[in-house]
Scaffold this active site. Structure first.
Site, PDB file in Angstrom:
ATOM      1  CE  LYS A 190      -3.373   2.890   1.035  1.00 33.98           C
ATOM      2  NZ  LYS A 190      -2.577   4.095   1.337  1.00 33.98           N
ATOM      3  CB  SER A 248       0.168   7.476  13.623  1.00 34.86           C
ATOM      4  OG  SER A 248      -1.322   6.835  13.070  1.00 34.86           O
ATOM      5  N   GLY A 252      -1.890   2.355  13.326  1.00 32.33           N
ATOM      6  CA  GLY A 252      -1.403   0.790  13.658  1.00 32.33           C
ATOM      7  C   GLY A 252      -2.554   0.130  14.569  1.00 32.33           C
ATOM      8  CD  GLU A 271       9.145   1.609  13.946  1.00 33.19           C
ATOM      9  OE1 GLU A 271       9.679   2.733  13.937  1.00 33.19           O
ATOM     10  OE2 GLU A 271       9.805   0.857  13.034  1.00 33.19           O
ATOM     11  CB  CYS A 308      10.375   5.586  14.616  1.00 37.36           C
ATOM     12  SG  CYS A 308      11.814   4.769  13.863  1.00 37.36           S
ATOM     13  CD  GLU A 401       6.491   9.455  17.866  1.00 40.85           C
ATOM     14  OE1 GLU A 401       7.456   9.074  17.253  1.00 40.85           O
ATOM     15  OE2 GLU A 401       5.266   8.673  17.606  1.00 40.85           O
TER      16      GLU A 401
END
Length: 539
Positions: A190, A248, A252, A271, A308, A401
């Site tokens: 994708k 994100s 996720g 992740e 990340c 985060e």
């Protein structure tokens, strides 16, 4: 963007060797985040039929290649690497237009992408990924042992979602795709909507490699889409056996929940985000405080903070040395350049989040970052906030985060205060310790406590930068990832897309070559408890 015509950009979905542009389908373009200029190629969102056909073709391709030797996979991985390398002159300029990342960064990222494909090719060529184990029959055992032979096989077709912040190394030809192909799995990728042209160029390199290596056309497909619909359909497609995702927490987790709700649940290796705490001790400040501050500022600003592994929470001792350290870090960030974020949407989301964070009890602003006046581009200068340890412990939002050029400084006094802050942090990718030369033994217990919360522990370094080597572990407990058992970087990443199969009393002609008597592949195997063939591991 379409001034580069080799290979051509068409905006089509690439489904099992065919180009598809559904009549009436939604179309969209990429954007240059530095100027807001739209790309000139219209990309067609995949339809439900496109998703179904891509997944079904992948399953059929796998079924027709079960007996193929691993040498064919090595050939495919090498062919993909060669084509990406050959097309760097087309890929890098397009990626620069779509991401705002400079050509030097993207050239290095493409080199990393090629290197990880070749790393997997070498790993597969060794046969180590098969983990072949043979326990021969033994009539003297009680009870008698039958003949058992075990190895890893391909899990099935894998859906890969390209990441925004690494359009090449974690894009449609990136680490998840490389690991899946190395495992012997077809891939349905994708494309990330922020860089569709880059995705198509990389996908075409894979499509050409698939054909050159003689694999079925269904071995790789590329789908486009801006919202969650295409991704949701892909995760729910019955033929898909696993998902690789970088992005994100919200997205996720949504994919994970969709996969878990299927009639036949499948794993989602996502992740999703990490605050990456970094601790500086008093001894480290005395020994090299200025150097740590300068290195930390560079790490925080690297890629406009869109890594990340960017250090998002900084624990600094109270006192004069800590004051000087924070002052130097703050001044360096004030003097630093504005960074271009990957999309306007990412910039706006960070601006909103920082507004909310500033309003939380106890939060003060050390460096007032924000929009840099380079309209209409997605530029921001760095933000540095601070909050007392007690506020951080009491406010979960402070240990989330902030994706972009932003970080939070927490001053600590006693060890108990330091530990309370670290205990408030959920699963993360990394934990960094800047310690004095004689503090290794003293801080080892803290290291092991943090090992319960993170996937990588660094001493006297910076978490940005993830080496692509067999020893790397890039993962961590939730919410950093959905599975702390696996890495998305390094040769161990292949394990996400494999499963074990044991063969009991199988005739030799029915066994895979990796498990036959005489070790025809010459690979390393564990035979009756003894390593044979290949490279014998050290004790």
């Amino acid at each position: 963007m379409n001034q580069i015509t080799q290979p051509p950009l068409t905006g089509a979905n690439l489904v099992a060797g065919t180009e598809r542009r559904a009549s009436g389908a939604v179309t969209y373009t990429g954007f240059d985040p530095r100027t807001g200029t739209a790309g000139s190629v219209a990309f067609h969102e995949a339809t439900a039929a496109d998703v179904h056909d891509a997944a079904t073709a992948a399953a059929a391709a796998l079924a027709s290649t079960h007996a193929w030797p691993v040498a064919r996979t090595v050939e495919l991985l090498t062919a993909v690497a060669d084509r990406l390398e050959d097309r760097a002159g087309a890929i890098v300029p397009v990626a620069e237009l779509e991401t705002g990342l400079d050509a030097g960064r993207l050239t290095g990222e493409l080199a990393r992408t090629v290197a990880q494909l070749r790393m997997f090719a070498a790993f597969v060529a060794s046969g180590d990924h098969l983990e072949a184990v043979i326990d021969p029959p033994d009539a003297t055992r009680v009870p008698p042992r039958t003949d058992l032979r075990r190895m890893m096989v391909a899990l099935g077709p894998v859906a890969v979602f390209g990441a925004s912040n690494f359009p090449l190394a974690f894009g449609v030809a990136g680490g998840d795709t490389a690991a899946a192909l190395a495992a012997g799995c077809p891939v349905v990728a994708k494309a990330h909507p922020a860089h569709p042209s880059t995705s198509e160029l990389c996908a075409r390199a894979i499509v050409d490699a698939v054909a050159a290596a003689g694999f079925p056309a269904g071995w790789f497909s590329l789908l486009h889409g801006t919202g969650g619909e295409v991704g949701g359909l892909l995760v729910e497609a019955p033929a898909i056996a696993a998902v690789g995702f970088t992005g994100s927490l919200r997205a996720g987790r949504a994919l994970h929940d969709l996969a878990a709700a299927r009639p036949r649940p499948i794993p989602v290796y996502a992740e999703m985000g990490s605050v990456n705490p970094l601790l500086v001790t008093q001894a480290a400040l005395r020994e090299r405080g200025d150097a740590i501050a300068d290195g930390l500022a560079a790490s925080l600003q690297m890629g406009a903070g869109q890594f990340c592994t960017s250090p998002g929470l900084l624990l600094v001792p109270t006192g004069e040395d800590g004051d000087a350290f924070v002052d130097r870090l703050a001044q360096t960030l004030r003097d630093g350049p504005a960074g271009c974020l990957l999309t306007v949407g990412i910039r706006d989301a960070l601006v909103r989040q920082l507004e909310q964070t500033r309003s939380l009890p106890g939060v003060d602003v050390l460096v007032e970052g924000g929009e840099a006046g380079v309209a209409p581009g997605a530029f921001l200068t760095a933000t540095l906030l601070t909050a007392p340890a007690a506020a951080v412990v009491a406010t979960p939002d402070l240990v989330e985060e902030h994706f972009g050029p932003a970080s939070l400084v927490v001053r600590y006094g006693a060890d108990e205060e330091r530990d309370a802050v670290l205990n408030a942090i959920e699963g993360a990718l990394t934990f960094t310790l800047h310690a004095g030369a004689q503090e290794g033994a003293e801080l080892a217990p803290l290291q092991w406590r943090m090992a319960d919360r993170v996937g990588r522990i660094l001493w006297n370094g910076y978490p940005t930068g993830v080496a692509v080597t067999p020893a790397m572990h890039h993962g961590g407990p939730y919410p950093a990832t959905t599975s702390s058992l696996h890495t998305s970087v390094g040769t161990a990443a292949i394990r996400r897309f494999q499963r074990p199969v044991a063969f009991q009393d199988a005739p030799q002609e029915a066994l895979p070559p990796a498990l036959r008597d005489g070790n025809p592949l010459g690979i390393r195997r564990l035979e009756d408890g003894v390593w044979t063939g290949g490279r014998t591991p050290k004790a």
